[in-house]
Design an enzyme around this catalytic site. Structure first.
Site, PDB file in Angstrom:
ATOM      1  N   ARG A  66      68.618 106.970   0.103  1.00 27.26           N
ATOM      2  CA  ARG A  66      67.746 107.535  -0.931  1.00 27.26           C
ATOM      3  C   ARG A  66      68.267 108.883  -1.443  1.00 27.26           C
ATOM      4  O   ARG A  66      68.174 109.191  -2.635  1.00 27.26           O
ATOM      5  CB  ARG A  66      66.332 107.690  -0.361  1.00 27.26           C
ATOM      6  CG  ARG A  66      65.270 108.133  -1.358  1.00 27.26           C
ATOM      7  CD  ARG A  66      63.884 107.979  -0.728  1.00 27.26           C
ATOM      8  NE  ARG A  66      62.827 108.357  -1.649  1.00 27.26           N
ATOM      9  CZ  ARG A  66      62.133 109.495  -1.570  1.00 27.26           C
ATOM     10  NH1 ARG A  66      62.421 110.373  -0.605  1.00 27.26           N
ATOM     11  NH2 ARG A  66      61.169 109.762  -2.430  1.00 27.26           N
ATOM     12  N   HIS A  70      68.800 110.017  -5.294  1.00 28.59           N
ATOM     13  CA  HIS A  70      68.116 111.180  -5.860  1.00 28.59           C
ATOM     14  C   HIS A  70      69.090 112.270  -6.287  1.00 28.59           C
ATOM     15  O   HIS A  70      68.757 113.110  -7.111  1.00 28.59           O
ATOM     16  CB  HIS A  70      67.075 111.715  -4.866  1.00 28.59           C
ATOM     17  CG  HIS A  70      65.840 110.877  -4.807  1.00 28.59           C
ATOM     18  ND1 HIS A  70      64.585 111.401  -4.561  1.00 28.59           N
ATOM     19  CD2 HIS A  70      65.659 109.544  -4.985  1.00 28.59           C
ATOM     20  CE1 HIS A  70      63.698 110.418  -4.582  1.00 28.59           C
ATOM     21  NE2 HIS A  70      64.332 109.282  -4.835  1.00 28.59           N
ATOM     22  N   ASP A  71      70.277 112.248  -5.727  1.00 25.27           N
ATOM     23  CA  ASP A  71      71.318 113.171  -6.175  1.00 25.27           C
ATOM     24  C   ASP A  71      71.898 112.710  -7.511  1.00 25.27           C
ATOM     25  O   ASP A  71      71.956 113.473  -8.475  1.00 25.27           O
ATOM     26  CB  ASP A  71      72.427 113.262  -5.121  1.00 25.27           C
ATOM     27  CG  ASP A  71      73.544 114.212  -5.541  1.00 25.27           C
ATOM     28  OD1 ASP A  71      73.226 115.275  -6.114  1.00 25.27           O
ATOM     29  OD2 ASP A  71      74.716 113.903  -5.296  1.00 25.27           O
ATOM     30  N   ASP A  78      76.540 115.095  -7.595  1.00 23.11           N
ATOM     31  CA  ASP A  78      77.189 116.399  -7.390  1.00 23.11           C
ATOM     32  C   ASP A  78      76.594 117.196  -6.233  1.00 23.11           C
ATOM     33  O   ASP A  78      76.828 118.391  -6.103  1.00 23.11           O
ATOM     34  CB  ASP A  78      77.103 117.233  -8.678  1.00 23.11           C
ATOM     35  CG  ASP A  78      75.658 117.510  -9.101  1.00 23.11           C
ATOM     36  OD1 ASP A  78      74.723 117.073  -8.379  1.00 23.11           O
ATOM     37  OD2 ASP A  78      75.448 118.167 -10.140  1.00 23.11           O
ATOM     38  N   SER A  80      73.687 118.285  -5.809  1.00 18.50           N
ATOM     39  CA  SER A  80      72.706 119.316  -6.196  1.00 18.50           C
ATOM     40  C   SER A  80      71.417 119.173  -5.375  1.00 18.50           C
ATOM     41  O   SER A  80      70.732 120.159  -5.109  1.00 18.50           O
ATOM     42  CB  SER A  80      72.393 119.245  -7.697  1.00 18.50           C
ATOM     43  OG  SER A  80      71.818 118.000  -8.044  1.00 18.50           O
ATOM     44  N   ASN A  98      60.886 114.525  -4.212  1.00 14.38           N
ATOM     45  CA  ASN A  98      61.532 114.931  -2.956  1.00 14.38           C
ATOM     46  C   ASN A  98      60.617 115.652  -1.975  1.00 14.38           C
ATOM     47  O   ASN A  98      60.779 115.530  -0.761  1.00 14.38           O
ATOM     48  CB  ASN A  98      62.739 115.835  -3.249  1.00 14.38           C
ATOM     49  CG  ASN A  98      63.855 115.090  -3.962  1.00 14.38           C
ATOM     50  OD1 ASN A  98      64.052 113.901  -3.748  1.00 14.38           O
ATOM     51  ND2 ASN A  98      64.574 115.781  -4.826  1.00 14.38           N
ATOM     52  N   PRO A 167      63.057 107.682 -11.164  1.00 13.75           N
ATOM     53  CA  PRO A 167      61.946 106.747 -11.362  1.00 13.75           C
ATOM     54  C   PRO A 167      60.836 106.984 -10.335  1.00 13.75           C
ATOM     55  O   PRO A 167      61.116 107.223  -9.156  1.00 13.75           O
ATOM     56  CB  PRO A 167      62.600 105.378 -11.161  1.00 13.75           C
ATOM     57  CG  PRO A 167      64.040 105.597 -11.477  1.00 13.75           C
ATOM     58  CD  PRO A 167      64.345 106.991 -10.997  1.00 13.75           C
ATOM     59  N   HIS A 197      65.027  98.968  -1.463  1.00  9.49           N
ATOM     60  CA  HIS A 197      63.701  99.086  -0.859  1.00  9.49           C
ATOM     61  C   HIS A 197      63.455  97.991   0.178  1.00  9.49           C
ATOM     62  O   HIS A 197      62.351  97.824   0.665  1.00  9.49           O
ATOM     63  CB  HIS A 197      62.606  99.048  -1.938  1.00  9.49           C
ATOM     64  CG  HIS A 197      62.510 100.323  -2.715  1.00  9.49           C
ATOM     65  ND1 HIS A 197      61.670 100.488  -3.800  1.00  9.49           N
ATOM     66  CD2 HIS A 197      63.158 101.514  -2.569  1.00  9.49           C
ATOM     67  CE1 HIS A 197      61.805 101.714  -4.282  1.00  9.49           C
ATOM     68  NE2 HIS A 197      62.704 102.351  -3.555  1.00  9.49           N
ATOM     69  N   THR A 198      64.485  97.261   0.520  1.00  7.93           N
ATOM     70  CA  THR A 198      64.408  96.315   1.630  1.00  7.93           C
ATOM     71  C   THR A 198      64.367  97.076   2.965  1.00  7.93           C
ATOM     72  O   THR A 198      64.019  96.513   4.007  1.00  7.93           O
ATOM     73  CB  THR A 198      65.600  95.335   1.619  1.00  7.93           C
ATOM     74  OG1 THR A 198      65.484  94.450   2.729  1.00  7.93           O
ATOM     75  CG2 THR A 198      66.937  96.057   1.727  1.00  7.93           C
ATOM     76  N   ASP A 249      59.286  97.004   2.980  1.00  5.89           N
ATOM     77  CA  ASP A 249      59.434  95.571   3.244  1.00  5.89           C
ATOM     78  C   ASP A 249      58.847  95.326   4.632  1.00  5.89           C
ATOM     79  O   ASP A 249      59.483  95.604   5.643  1.00  5.89           O
ATOM     80  CB  ASP A 249      60.917  95.177   3.194  1.00  5.89           C
ATOM     81  CG  ASP A 249      61.202  93.792   3.784  1.00  5.89           C
ATOM     82  OD1 ASP A 249      60.235  93.049   4.061  1.00  5.89           O
ATOM     83  OD2 ASP A 249      62.378  93.465   3.982  1.00  5.89           O
ATOM     84  N   ASP A 257      68.414  93.172   3.650  1.00  4.16           N
ATOM     85  CA  ASP A 257      68.531  91.762   3.262  1.00  4.16           C
ATOM     86  C   ASP A 257      67.795  91.537   1.943  1.00  4.16           C
ATOM     87  O   ASP A 257      67.363  92.491   1.294  1.00  4.16           O
ATOM     88  CB  ASP A 257      67.980  90.850   4.371  1.00  4.16           C
ATOM     89  CG  ASP A 257      66.528  91.181   4.742  1.00  4.16           C
ATOM     90  OD1 ASP A 257      65.825  91.826   3.923  1.00  4.16           O
ATOM     91  OD2 ASP A 257      66.088  90.813   5.851  1.00  4.16           O
TER      92      ASP A 257
END
Length: 332
Positions: A66, A70-71, A78, A80, A98, A167, A197-198, A249, A257
């Site tokens: 994640r 998010h970077d 980079d 950040s 975050n 998102p 998101h599994t 999940d 998976d």
């Protein structure tokens, strides 16, 4: 046949020429062999510490994956996201996506410390994030891929970018599509990358609106399986329990998976931003169905989409810097 083969050979040479140039170019391109001479043990070191962290905390793999997302969605890949607030920098760690949920920073610092001992000021924090994301995927049973390397680290952060570009669980599908498109990622990348998101968890506050919808009747969102909604409500009350964690999940939460897609088809996607892939668009629904049926297809495309995401606006050549510590910029 001979003609077509020689044509293909010429095309291959042309296609590979940027890679060859990258090996000697100061402007550079990302390529997997970037540290082969300057820090040959780099990938081995990252892998060791990711495995150590995962053994200690099975949730860490999803957290590290994640962090890379998010970077990359904020100013490019980079590092950040790793910067603490200081001087003119307001940390992205404080942003809505975050705050209270981004984790794994200490693992990245531990990796960086080891790499600084092995080869000082050589391996960027941005590359550590990209490698840790790949290693986390593999450790949990997912696909592997060659990570193009050579990113440099940013000299600043963008809390507004973090708040606006990543998102969110309650975003509409058109909004999510737009956020991906702004990063050069298409619909296939979107459906594929959300398949991460599994593994991992989400907090009650991220999906409560689906359990007690805004119509005032207190009934669950119509796109959520009723029995599943009832079960979720026992630990995610109408008020309180904001930080209570739930598996994204619930069937195989620590295994990378294609179960995530099967859950969506059963209307048991935890987040609204997940379930809408199945309920709101014929194009995304078709991909969900394909991946639910074919794990190999999902894995193959996930590898490609991760490389594509890792290529978002990297700092190359003399831009940015190689931080000595990932949480703060070097003193110039």
């Amino acid at each position: 046949m001979e003609l077509s083969m020689s044509f293909l050979l010429v095309i291959s040479v042309i296609a590979l020429s940027p890679l060859c140039l990258a090996l000697s170019s100061s402007d550079g391109h990302l390529y997997p062999q970037f540290y082969d001479h300057t820090c040959p043990k780099a990938q081995e070191i990252v892998k060791f510490f990711v495995a150590k962290a995962h053994a200690k905390d099975p949730r860490m793999a999803a957290s590290l994956l994640r962090l890379h997302f998010h970077d990359c969605f904020v100013k490019g890949c980079d590092a950040s996201v790793l910067l603490d607030s200081s001087g003119t920098i307001i940390s992205e760690k404080r942003s809505n996506p975050n705050r209270d949920s981004a984790r794994g920073f200490e693992v990245i610092e531990e990796i960086k410390t080891a790499l600084e001992e092995e080869c000082p000021v050589t391996v960027s924090c941005a590359d550590i994030l990209a490698l840790a994301a790949r290693d986390s995927t593999v450790l949990t049973g997912g696909p592997s891929w060659d990570v193009p390397l050579g990113r440099r680290d940013s000299l600043g952060a963008s809390i507004s970018g973090s708040n606006n570009n990543i998102p969110a669980p309650n975003n509409t599908l058109p909004t999510i599509i737009t956020k991906f498109k702004l990063q050069g990622l298409d619909l296939v990348d979107l459906v594929t990358l959300l398949g991460s998101h599994t593994i991992g968890d989400s907090r009650c506050t991220s999906f409560r609106q689906r359990l007690y919808n805004q119509t005032g009747n207190g009934l669950p969102d119509g796109t959520l399986d009723a029995a599943y909604a009832t079960e979720l409500r026992t630990h995610c009350p109408r008020s309180g329990g904001d930080q209570n964690l739930f598996f994204l999940d619930f069937v195989s939460p620590f295994k990378f998976d294609n179960q995530y897609y099967k859950n969506l088809m059963a209307r048991k996607g935890l987040l609204s931003s997940d379930e809408i892939l199945f309920t709101q668009s014929a194009a995304t629904r078709e991909l969900v169905e394909k991946y639910a049926e074919n794990n190999e297809l999902f894995f193959d495309q996930f590898s490609k989409s991760m490389v594509k995401m890792g290529n978002i606006s990297p700092l190359l050549g003399s831009r940015g810097e190689i931080r000595k510590r990932c949480r703060k910029v070097n003193h110039h």
